[in-house]
Every structure is written in structure tokens, then in C-alpha cells.
Design a protein around this motif. Structure first.
Motif, PDB file in Angstrom:
ATOM      1  N   ILE A  84       0.794  -1.157   0.093  1.00 28.70           N
ATOM      2  CA  ILE A  84      -0.026  -0.105  -0.021  1.00 28.70           C
ATOM      3  C   ILE A  84       0.903   1.098  -0.098  1.00 28.70           C
ATOM      4  N   GLU A  85       0.479   2.277  -0.940  1.00 27.17           N
ATOM      5  CA  GLU A  85       1.296   3.441  -0.894  1.00 27.17           C
ATOM      6  C   GLU A  85       0.959   4.022   0.283  1.00 27.17           C
ATOM      7  N   ARG A  86       2.104   4.568   1.084  1.00 32.32           N
ATOM      8  CA  ARG A  86       1.726   5.433   2.273  1.00 32.32           C
ATOM      9  C   ARG A  86       0.892   6.385   2.329  1.00 32.32           C
ATOM     10  N   ASP A  87       0.850   7.334   1.431  1.00 29.06           N
ATOM     11  CA  ASP A  87      -0.244   8.252   1.088  1.00 29.06           C
ATOM     12  C   ASP A  87      -1.787   7.748   1.052  1.00 29.06           C
ATOM     13  N   LEU A  88      -1.947   6.485   0.711  1.00 28.47           N
ATOM     14  CA  LEU A  88      -3.160   6.047   0.710  1.00 28.47           C
ATOM     15  C   LEU A  88      -3.901   5.743   2.018  1.00 28.47           C
ATOM     16  N   VAL A  89      -3.127   5.710   3.098  1.00 23.13           N
ATOM     17  CA  VAL A  89      -3.632   5.414   4.476  1.00 23.13           C
ATOM     18  C   VAL A  89      -3.637   6.759   5.370  1.00 23.13           C
ATOM     19  N   LYS A  90      -4.887   7.171   5.551  1.00 18.17           N
ATOM     20  CA  LYS A  90      -5.272   8.321   6.357  1.00 18.17           C
ATOM     21  C   LYS A  90      -5.070   8.141   7.840  1.00 18.17           C
ATOM     22  N   LEU A  91      -6.045   7.137   8.174  1.00 18.84           N
ATOM     23  CA  LEU A  91      -6.237   6.877   9.625  1.00 18.84           C
ATOM     24  C   LEU A  91      -5.854   5.296   9.921  1.00 18.84           C
ATOM     25  N   ILE A  92      -5.206   5.142  11.078  1.00 19.88           N
ATOM     26  CA  ILE A  92      -4.677   4.088  11.613  1.00 19.88           C
ATOM     27  C   ILE A  92      -5.295   3.786  13.169  1.00 19.88           C
ATOM     28  N   PHE A  93      -6.014   2.815  13.275  1.00 15.75           N
ATOM     29  CA  PHE A  93      -6.462   2.176  14.566  1.00 15.75           C
ATOM     30  C   PHE A  93      -5.882   0.982  15.197  1.00 15.75           C
ATOM     31  N   VAL A  94      -5.302   1.106  16.227  1.00 18.87           N
ATOM     32  CA  VAL A  94      -4.817  -0.486  16.859  1.00 18.87           C
ATOM     33  C   VAL A  94      -5.822  -0.550  18.017  1.00 18.87           C
ATOM     34  N   ASN A  95      -6.732  -1.591  18.033  1.00 20.09           N
ATOM     35  CA  ASN A  95      -7.271  -1.997  19.343  1.00 20.09           C
ATOM     36  C   ASN A  95      -8.383  -0.896  19.697  1.00 20.09           C
ATOM     37  N   GLY A  96      -8.989  -0.197  18.610  1.00 19.15           N
ATOM     38  CA  GLY A  96      -9.853   0.609  18.834  1.00 19.15           C
ATOM     39  C   GLY A  96      -9.567   2.061  18.992  1.00 19.15           C
ATOM     40  N   LYS A  97      -8.314   2.260  18.988  1.00 23.43           N
ATOM     41  CA  LYS A  97      -7.575   3.516  19.358  1.00 23.43           C
ATOM     42  C   LYS A  97      -6.728   4.093  18.319  1.00 23.43           C
ATOM     43  N   LYS A  98      -6.853   5.221  17.982  1.00 25.34           N
ATOM     44  CA  LYS A  98      -6.107   5.926  17.006  1.00 25.34           C
ATOM     45  C   LYS A  98      -4.474   5.583  17.288  1.00 25.34           C
ATOM     46  N   ALA A  99      -3.569   5.414  16.214  1.00 29.28           N
ATOM     47  CA  ALA A  99      -2.478   4.916  16.472  1.00 29.28           C
ATOM     48  C   ALA A  99      -1.469   5.705  15.462  1.00 29.28           C
ATOM     49  N   MET A 100      -0.215   5.723  15.624  1.00 27.84           N
ATOM     50  CA  MET A 100       0.835   6.204  14.755  1.00 27.84           C
ATOM     51  C   MET A 100       1.247   4.890  13.970  1.00 27.84           C
ATOM     52  N   ALA A 101       2.011   5.562  12.798  1.00 26.74           N
ATOM     53  CA  ALA A 101       2.618   4.505  11.937  1.00 26.74           C
ATOM     54  C   ALA A 101       3.722   3.645  12.712  1.00 26.74           C
ATOM     55  N   ASP A 102       4.645   4.330  13.699  1.00 26.12           N
ATOM     56  CA  ASP A 102       5.401   3.696  14.074  1.00 26.12           C
ATOM     57  C   ASP A 102       5.108   2.648  15.407  1.00 26.12           C
ATOM     58  N   GLN A 103       4.000   2.498  15.692  1.00 21.97           N
ATOM     59  CA  GLN A 103       3.463   1.580  16.805  1.00 21.97           C
ATOM     60  C   GLN A 103       3.643   0.107  16.356  1.00 21.97           C
ATOM     61  N   VAL A 104       4.573  -0.515  17.301  1.00 24.21           N
ATOM     62  CA  VAL A 104       4.784  -2.045  17.204  1.00 24.21           C
ATOM     63  C   VAL A 104       3.683  -2.934  17.165  1.00 24.21           C
ATOM     64  N   LEU A 105       3.409  -3.627  16.561  1.00 25.64           N
ATOM     65  CA  LEU A 105       2.159  -4.751  16.719  1.00 25.64           C
ATOM     66  C   LEU A 105       2.459  -5.779  17.699  1.00 25.64           C
ATOM     67  N   ARG A 106       1.484  -6.195  18.361  1.00 26.50           N
ATOM     68  CA  ARG A 106       1.667  -7.081  19.108  1.00 26.50           C
ATOM     69  C   ARG A 106       0.555  -8.386  18.879  1.00 26.50           C
ATOM     70  N   ASN A 107       0.728  -9.465  19.271  1.00 25.01           N
ATOM     71  CA  ASN A 107      -0.256 -10.775  19.261  1.00 25.01           C
ATOM     72  C   ASN A 107      -1.628 -10.277  19.271  1.00 25.01           C
ATOM     73  N   ASP A 108      -2.496 -10.663  18.483  1.00 28.24           N
ATOM     74  CA  ASP A 108      -4.179 -10.331  18.731  1.00 28.24           C
ATOM     75  C   ASP A 108      -4.184  -8.969  18.527  1.00 28.24           C
ATOM     76  N   ASP A 109      -3.552  -8.055  18.166  1.00 25.20           N
ATOM     77  CA  ASP A 109      -3.806  -6.679  17.965  1.00 25.20           C
ATOM     78  C   ASP A 109      -5.084  -6.601  16.719  1.00 25.20           C
ATOM     79  N   ARG A 110      -5.971  -5.895  16.864  1.00 19.88           N
ATOM     80  CA  ARG A 110      -6.910  -5.423  15.985  1.00 19.88           C
ATOM     81  C   ARG A 110      -6.438  -4.396  14.961  1.00 19.88           C
ATOM     82  N   VAL A 111      -6.225  -4.204  13.740  1.00 22.18           N
ATOM     83  CA  VAL A 111      -5.592  -3.116  12.947  1.00 22.18           C
ATOM     84  C   VAL A 111      -6.558  -2.685  11.939  1.00 22.18           C
ATOM     85  N   GLY A 112      -6.792  -1.457  12.176  1.00 19.40           N
ATOM     86  CA  GLY A 112      -7.847  -0.999  11.070  1.00 19.40           C
ATOM     87  C   GLY A 112      -7.105  -0.008  10.267  1.00 19.40           C
ATOM     88  N   LEU A 113      -7.110   0.153   9.016  1.00 21.63           N
ATOM     89  CA  LEU A 113      -6.382   1.164   8.084  1.00 21.63           C
ATOM     90  C   LEU A 113      -7.520   1.690   7.174  1.00 21.63           C
TER      91      LEU A 113
END
Length: 78
Positions: free
Chosen positions: A42-71
Motif C-alpha cells: 500500500i502506498e503510504r499516502d493512501l492510508v489516512k487513519l490507523i487504529f489499533v485495538n480501537g484507538k488511533k495509532a501512529m505508523a511507528d507503533q509496534v504490533l503485538r499478538n492479537d492486535d486489531r488493526v484498521g487502516l
């Protein structure tokens, strides 16, 4: 490897490996959201909002097992 629940919305859905836009996805432990986006092709400029486990997140967030990620792409309306 860790497993995340990945949901790609609107026009990003086509990048989901399962072709459905949502579902389980495995990534290497220590993967950031930015790396996930890149790995999905995915081209980075195509992603405007990032949510991890229902909370707004930054692109540098490290993912953990069972995280729910929404782009989300940029959306317009009026």
C-alpha cells in the motif's frame, strides 16, 4: 510470527491478502504499522487513519499478538 486481525476499509480492501478486506494476518514479531503497510504493497499516502485495538495509532507503533488493526483511506464528504 504473531497473528493480528487486519481490516482494510473502502479502496484499501483490495490489498488484504485474503482478498476480503478483513481477517487474520500473520506478521513478524516487532513489525510496525508502517512496515505492515509497506509489506501489503500500500502506498503510504493512501492510508489516512490507523487504529489499533480501537484507538488511533501512529505508523511507528509496534504490533503485538492479537492486535486489531484498521487502516482507513482519506475520505471526502459533504
Amino acid at each position: 510470527m504473531i497473528r493480528i486481525d487486519l481490516k482494510l476499509f473502502v479502496n484499501l480492501a483490495r490489498f488484504h491478502p485474503g482478498g476480503t478486506g478483513s481477517g487474520p494476518h500473520e506478521v513478524v514479531e516487532g513489525t510496525t504499522v508502517e512496515q505492515l503497510i509497506e509489506d501489503l504493497g500500500i502506498e503510504r499516502d493512501l492510508v489516512k487513519l490507523i487504529f489499533v485495538n480501537g484507538k488511533k495509532a501512529m505508523a511507528d507503533q509496534v504490533l503485538r499478538n492479537d492486535d486489531r488493526v484498521g487502516l482507513f483511506p482519506p475520505v471526502g464528504g459533504g
